[in-house]
Design a protein around this motif. Sequence first.
Motif, PDB file in Angstrom:
ATOM      1  N   ASP A 195      28.344  28.784  59.224  1.00 43.09           N
ATOM      2  CA  ASP A 195      29.357  27.808  59.597  1.00 43.09           C
ATOM      3  C   ASP A 195      30.302  27.594  58.416  1.00 43.09           C
ATOM      4  OD1 ASP A 195      30.351  25.436  61.239  1.00 43.09           O
ATOM      5  OD2 ASP A 195      29.779  24.501  59.324  1.00 43.09           O
ATOM      6  N   ILE A 196      31.591  27.727  58.654  1.00 42.21           N
ATOM      7  CA  ILE A 196      32.543  27.745  57.538  1.00 42.21           C
ATOM      8  C   ILE A 196      32.597  26.416  56.785  1.00 42.21           C
ATOM      9  CG2 ILE A 196      35.035  27.734  57.071  1.00 42.21           C
ATOM     10  CD1 ILE A 196      35.257  30.212  58.705  1.00 42.21           C
ATOM     11  N   GLU A 197      32.632  25.333  57.513  1.00 42.69           N
ATOM     12  CA  GLU A 197      32.772  24.041  56.831  1.00 42.69           C
ATOM     13  C   GLU A 197      31.566  23.763  55.926  1.00 42.69           C
ATOM     14  OE1 GLU A 197      35.513  22.321  56.715  1.00 42.69           O
ATOM     15  OE2 GLU A 197      36.446  23.755  58.089  1.00 42.69           O
ATOM     16  N   SER A 198      30.345  23.996  56.449  1.00 42.42           N
ATOM     17  CA  SER A 198      29.165  23.715  55.612  1.00 42.42           C
ATOM     18  C   SER A 198      29.058  24.723  54.473  1.00 42.42           C
ATOM     19  CB  SER A 198      27.886  23.700  56.452  1.00 42.42           C
ATOM     20  OG  SER A 198      27.680  24.950  57.060  1.00 42.42           O
ATOM     21  N   LEU A 199      29.476  25.962  54.735  1.00 44.53           N
ATOM     22  CA  LEU A 199      29.427  26.977  53.673  1.00 44.53           C
ATOM     23  C   LEU A 199      30.431  26.637  52.569  1.00 44.53           C
ATOM     24  CD1 LEU A 199      28.304  29.642  52.610  1.00 44.53           C
ATOM     25  CD2 LEU A 199      29.980  30.848  54.001  1.00 44.53           C
ATOM     26  N   TYR A 200      31.606  26.201  52.963  1.00 45.86           N
ATOM     27  CA  TYR A 200      32.590  25.792  51.955  1.00 45.86           C
ATOM     28  C   TYR A 200      32.041  24.621  51.134  1.00 45.86           C
ATOM     29  CZ  TYR A 200      36.654  23.981  49.623  1.00 45.86           C
ATOM     30  OH  TYR A 200      37.497  23.530  48.635  1.00 45.86           O
ATOM     31  N   ASP A 201      31.398  23.669  51.835  1.00 46.45           N
ATOM     32  CA  ASP A 201      30.799  22.522  51.125  1.00 46.45           C
ATOM     33  C   ASP A 201      29.797  22.991  50.078  1.00 46.45           C
ATOM     34  OD1 ASP A 201      32.259  20.876  52.681  1.00 46.45           O
ATOM     35  OD2 ASP A 201      30.585  19.993  53.774  1.00 46.45           O
ATOM     36  N   VAL A 202      28.922  23.909  50.497  1.00 48.79           N
ATOM     37  CA  VAL A 202      27.872  24.375  49.590  1.00 48.79           C
ATOM     38  C   VAL A 202      28.475  25.045  48.359  1.00 48.79           C
ATOM     39  CG1 VAL A 202      26.069  26.124  49.321  1.00 48.79           C
ATOM     40  CG2 VAL A 202      26.073  24.649  51.333  1.00 48.79           C
ATOM     41  N   GLU A 203      29.479  25.868  48.583  1.00 49.78           N
ATOM     42  CA  GLU A 203      29.955  26.709  47.487  1.00 49.78           C
ATOM     43  C   GLU A 203      31.092  26.115  46.666  1.00 49.78           C
ATOM     44  OE1 GLU A 203      28.534  29.406  46.368  1.00 49.78           O
ATOM     45  OE2 GLU A 203      26.996  29.048  47.873  1.00 49.78           O
ATOM     46  N   PHE A 204      31.971  25.373  47.314  1.00 45.36           N
ATOM     47  CA  PHE A 204      33.219  25.057  46.607  1.00 45.36           C
ATOM     48  C   PHE A 204      33.592  23.584  46.550  1.00 45.36           C
ATOM     49  CE2 PHE A 204      33.585  29.303  48.549  1.00 45.36           C
ATOM     50  CZ  PHE A 204      33.601  30.056  47.387  1.00 45.36           C
ATOM     51  N   LYS A 205      33.042  22.798  47.425  1.00 48.27           N
ATOM     52  CA  LYS A 205      33.476  21.411  47.477  1.00 48.27           C
ATOM     53  C   LYS A 205      32.952  20.637  46.263  1.00 48.27           C
ATOM     54  CE  LYS A 205      33.380  17.487  50.690  1.00 48.27           C
ATOM     55  NZ  LYS A 205      32.792  17.026  51.958  1.00 48.27           N
ATOM     56  N   GLY A 206      33.699  19.617  45.892  1.00 54.41           N
ATOM     57  CA  GLY A 206      33.191  18.691  44.900  1.00 54.41           C
ATOM     58  C   GLY A 206      33.449  19.116  43.477  1.00 54.41           C
ATOM     59  N   TYR A 207      32.830  18.397  42.598  1.00 60.10           N
ATOM     60  CA  TYR A 207      33.109  18.532  41.183  1.00 60.10           C
ATOM     61  C   TYR A 207      32.812  19.933  40.675  1.00 60.10           C
ATOM     62  CZ  TYR A 207      32.692  17.749  36.174  1.00 60.10           C
ATOM     63  OH  TYR A 207      32.812  17.821  34.824  1.00 60.10           O
ATOM     64  N   HIS A 208      31.648  20.456  41.080  1.00 59.88           N
ATOM     65  CA  HIS A 208      31.289  21.758  40.514  1.00 59.88           C
ATOM     66  C   HIS A 208      32.256  22.824  40.972  1.00 59.88           C
ATOM     67  CE1 HIS A 208      29.356  23.018  44.307  1.00 59.88           C
ATOM     68  NE2 HIS A 208      29.363  24.219  43.805  1.00 59.88           N
ATOM     69  N   GLY A 209      32.696  22.720  42.246  1.00 66.67           N
ATOM     70  CA  GLY A 209      33.671  23.684  42.736  1.00 66.67           C
ATOM     71  C   GLY A 209      34.957  23.614  41.947  1.00 66.67           C
ATOM     72  N   ALA A 210      35.359  22.399  41.665  1.00 62.51           N
ATOM     73  CA  ALA A 210      36.616  22.217  40.944  1.00 62.51           C
ATOM     74  C   ALA A 210      36.508  22.705  39.508  1.00 62.51           C
ATOM     75  CB  ALA A 210      36.990  20.738  40.976  1.00 62.51           C
ATOM     76  N   VAL A 211      35.396  22.411  38.889  1.00 60.84           N
ATOM     77  CA  VAL A 211      35.209  22.870  37.512  1.00 60.84           C
ATOM     78  C   VAL A 211      35.172  24.391  37.471  1.00 60.84           C
ATOM     79  CG1 VAL A 211      33.596  22.944  35.592  1.00 60.84           C
ATOM     80  CG2 VAL A 211      34.063  20.781  36.737  1.00 60.84           C
ATOM     81  N   MET A 212      34.394  24.942  38.398  1.00 57.36           N
ATOM     82  CA  MET A 212      34.219  26.392  38.384  1.00 57.36           C
ATOM     83  C   MET A 212      35.543  27.117  38.650  1.00 57.36           C
ATOM     84  SD  MET A 212      31.179  26.634  37.561  1.00 57.36           S
ATOM     85  CE  MET A 212      29.799  25.510  37.470  1.00 57.36           C
ATOM     86  N   GLN A 213      36.353  26.542  39.496  1.00 57.23           N
ATOM     87  CA  GLN A 213      37.591  27.258  39.828  1.00 57.23           C
ATOM     88  C   GLN A 213      38.494  27.398  38.610  1.00 57.23           C
ATOM     89  OE1 GLN A 213      40.354  25.477  42.499  1.00 57.23           O
ATOM     90  NE2 GLN A 213      40.536  23.576  41.321  1.00 57.23           N
ATOM     91  N   SER A 214      38.345  26.500  37.648  1.00 57.09           N
ATOM     92  CA  SER A 214      39.197  26.592  36.474  1.00 57.09           C
ATOM     93  C   SER A 214      38.762  27.722  35.553  1.00 57.09           C
ATOM     94  CB  SER A 214      39.188  25.260  35.721  1.00 57.09           C
ATOM     95  OG  SER A 214      37.932  25.064  35.128  1.00 57.09           O
ATOM     96  N   PHE A 215      37.533  28.163  35.731  1.00 58.17           N
ATOM     97  CA  PHE A 215      37.010  29.209  34.840  1.00 58.17           C
ATOM     98  C   PHE A 215      36.829  30.557  35.539  1.00 58.17           C
ATOM     99  CE2 PHE A 215      35.462  25.277  33.031  1.00 58.17           C
ATOM    100  CZ  PHE A 215      35.695  25.456  31.678  1.00 58.17           C
TER     101      PHE A 215
END
Lengths: 547, 399
Positions: B321-341
């Motif tokens: 499921d795309i929404e839950s998969l996006y939540d697991v991988e990219f949503k939130g603080y860790h997603g935001a931090v990781m995207q910068s690196f």
Amino acid sequence: MTIAFMKQLDIWFRVATLALIGVLLAGCGAREPEPKGGPPGMRRLTESQYRQTIADIFGTNIKVSGTFEPEIRTDGLLALGGAQGGLTPAAYDQYDSFARDISQQVLDAANRESRVPCRPKTQSAADANCAERFLAKYGRLLFRRSVSPADMAPWVNAAGKATEISHDFYAGLQIALSGMLVAPDFLYRTDVVEPDPDRPSHVRLSGFSKASRISFLLWDTSPDEQLLEAAERGDLHSSKGLDAQVQRLLASPRLDAGMRAFFSDFLGFEAFDTLAKDAVIYPNFRPEVAAAAREQTLRLVVDHLLTRKQDYRDLFTTRHTFMNRTLGMVYRVGVKTESGWEDYEFPPDDPRAGLLTHLSFTALHSHPGRSSPTLRGKAMRELLLCQTVPPPPPNVDFSAAEMKGLTARERLKIHSTSPSCAGCHKVMDPVGLGLENFDGAGQLREQENGMPILIAGNLDGTEFKSAAEVGTALRENPALPACVADRLYAYGVGRRNAPADKQWRDYLHKGFAADGYRFPDLLERIVTSKHFYEVSAPPVAQLAGVQ
Amino acid sequence: MHRKSLLACVLTAALLAPAAYAAEKEKTLGFVFTYLWYDLYQGDDACKEPAIGAAEYARPKLPKSERSGPMAGDLLQKLRNYSLKGHTGHDTNTQGILPATEQRKNVVWIPGNIDMCYRPADYDDPPHRVVTGPTALGMNLDGSGSAKASPMPKLCARQPFTSPSGERGINNQFYRVIGCISSYRHDGAYRALYSDEIQDRDRKEGRNTTLLEITGVDDPRNDDDVQVGIYSSPNPTQYDSSAKGLSWVSYTAGKEARWSNVLKGRIKDGILTTTPADVRIHKVHNHSAGEAAEWYIRDARLRLELHPDGSAVGELAGYFDIESLYDVEFKGYHGAVMQSFYGYSCPAVYASMNQLADGHPDPATGQCTAISSALKVEAVRAFVFHPDSKPQQTARPTT
């Protein structure tokens, strides 16, 4: 009813009563033989006694941080090593460090109010009265005897001088308390004797020394206030007074700590402190496994012997034990309780039964990377049967033990072909091979190096074909209960069993058997015996001035 | 007294013996997943060029005089800082990038200080760079060998991959999304900070422990009717000092019914397969706050090789499921931090996931709501308890 019939009934009653008494006497064994006694001694507090004493006197929030010098095992017990060993400079430094740390905690700003029974006139100056009240209160508990003002005078003076330098009353008390904590009166349990008023030309242990013997054996700690008061009143010199205190201590849950301490010593559990396994060969034998293995056996000992009051010998055959998840991983059994312990019963077809199949035996008496029938056999002989196995000769050839691809049974055949080895190994290896179903980490196995493991042998004439049957053979060995009784007595009095003690030991063994090998009865028999307190020297004439 | 006890024991044993035998026959095999993470083909032919990080996306946001130059040094730091905007409650100073005050001064990208990874659809970043190679791991989920033959509506039909062993029709479109992101690649510059290692850590800390329980096993090599339970557990997964999963540890399944899945399965020649069914597995998506998320896998199927030594390896694949998969991988603080690196931007990735979705079309719009993916599974034997199970279980040694 006629008078003749009444007389007849009376005679029958008397006969029956006498018969009953006879049976009871037979069950209880003969009267205690006359005690020979041993010399009064000094024993250093063990680590657990030290820690428990500090916790009892100052509270469990006082931490004793640091490592104690390893204790020395003598004649099968650390307790006897403590009665013989001196105090090395390094050990003294450790005690000094502990003492400073403890006294600092006891008298820090947060604790001093509850521990010092008075307030100094001013905190920046000495106050001898207040200092004496504090030091006498704790001196009595630390030295395990009553203390007079004269006894306390040096400590009060020391506190006063330290206060003069530091301008801090509590810093002065700290110095004095530190000194008391490294004094021989605290670190050593000293047998003090006095003339025996009931037996001219004999001496007896002082009431306080008796109190220490009782308390350290049963609770593994210093006498509590009630016991000290009983000693002070002289109650411990009478059967009635002694019995009252013994029954009180035996009925206390603190007996668990005493028996944990004894069995830790008896079973050689200090080896857990340095137990390590090869992480590549036994990846699941993590450090917490060793701690849990020790706890498992001690839990069973306390439950079996004290809570259930079962036959001591059944410890070696019982399928009941305790399990937590850390151990379940090594025993390969599921444990539902996520945190903590649960009762566990080895199934009837499980090769495990009894203490010999616990990790505390199989893993403890193995090499880091493999099992050792020799070490296990030696432990069985020396620890559990009180037999002596001579040390190996200096020119031992270990190449056989390193041969790859063989089972332990095949490797150990080498021992029987070498006369210098055979003498000792024939008493260790055959019985140790009975536990070869357990690898060096104590895990169950059916093969070694791809070959099936053969379990067959005998222990002093009793055949076995499985690990559980080794336990049964051990259970039936008369040396098993005799050994623990002897060791318990030696542990309590702090001296090895001597040939002169034979009558006493026979009496003790028979009494243990008559009591159904129940441990609380054995403890009571020892602690209420004359032997437990008897001291033999020196003659009263040399005791001038000793009161 | 003793005789009575003995008699009672004998009678009890006699009564229990048939039950014990029956329990032994109706064997249950418990496992814990020691590895459960995307099964990613790591070949050099996967990506023409690596995915772009959010820091690079931020370059146009800088004043003209500062935009040029290599992505290094002060410029890289500044761009990373721009891409970290809006993590309310999280001081990026802890990331060692720029003082918090300077970061706040430079808030230019996200109005309102709202984390872009929480609102990916609100931003329109340049397209995410995806895998263009022909090879992927996973399963043929739709039974077809090409986009043309896919049973999905045209809007959702995607070109499948071929497996390294030559199997055609591999459906793993999520691999296209993440296969070029540095942190998901074993040769990636930042792999040591993310993906596998973080998953291992989370399992060790009891946040992503997953249990498997095969019941009704008459023959562990061949049994055409077994039940397969997949349960999330709050207990930490146990590893040895070399990070290898430890066997025979006891675990308790969690109480959340939604993370307790029971599938039908069969074992043939030691390989367990299950019939497709929806599976939900607990995950955390925000490591700092421990927020609950899940892998919601539609039409999930497990394929697991059961080895004689008690270990097991295989795949768990399906349409995530795309929404839950996006939540697991990219949503939130860790997603935001990781995207910068680590070579992605949340909005670009989110758009890419939707563009590549290939399962469970929305009946109204025809837009697929799930994306094919596959998890690699490694497992070892374990004791699986349920909150209401009996206290004692035993197992035979395998050595």
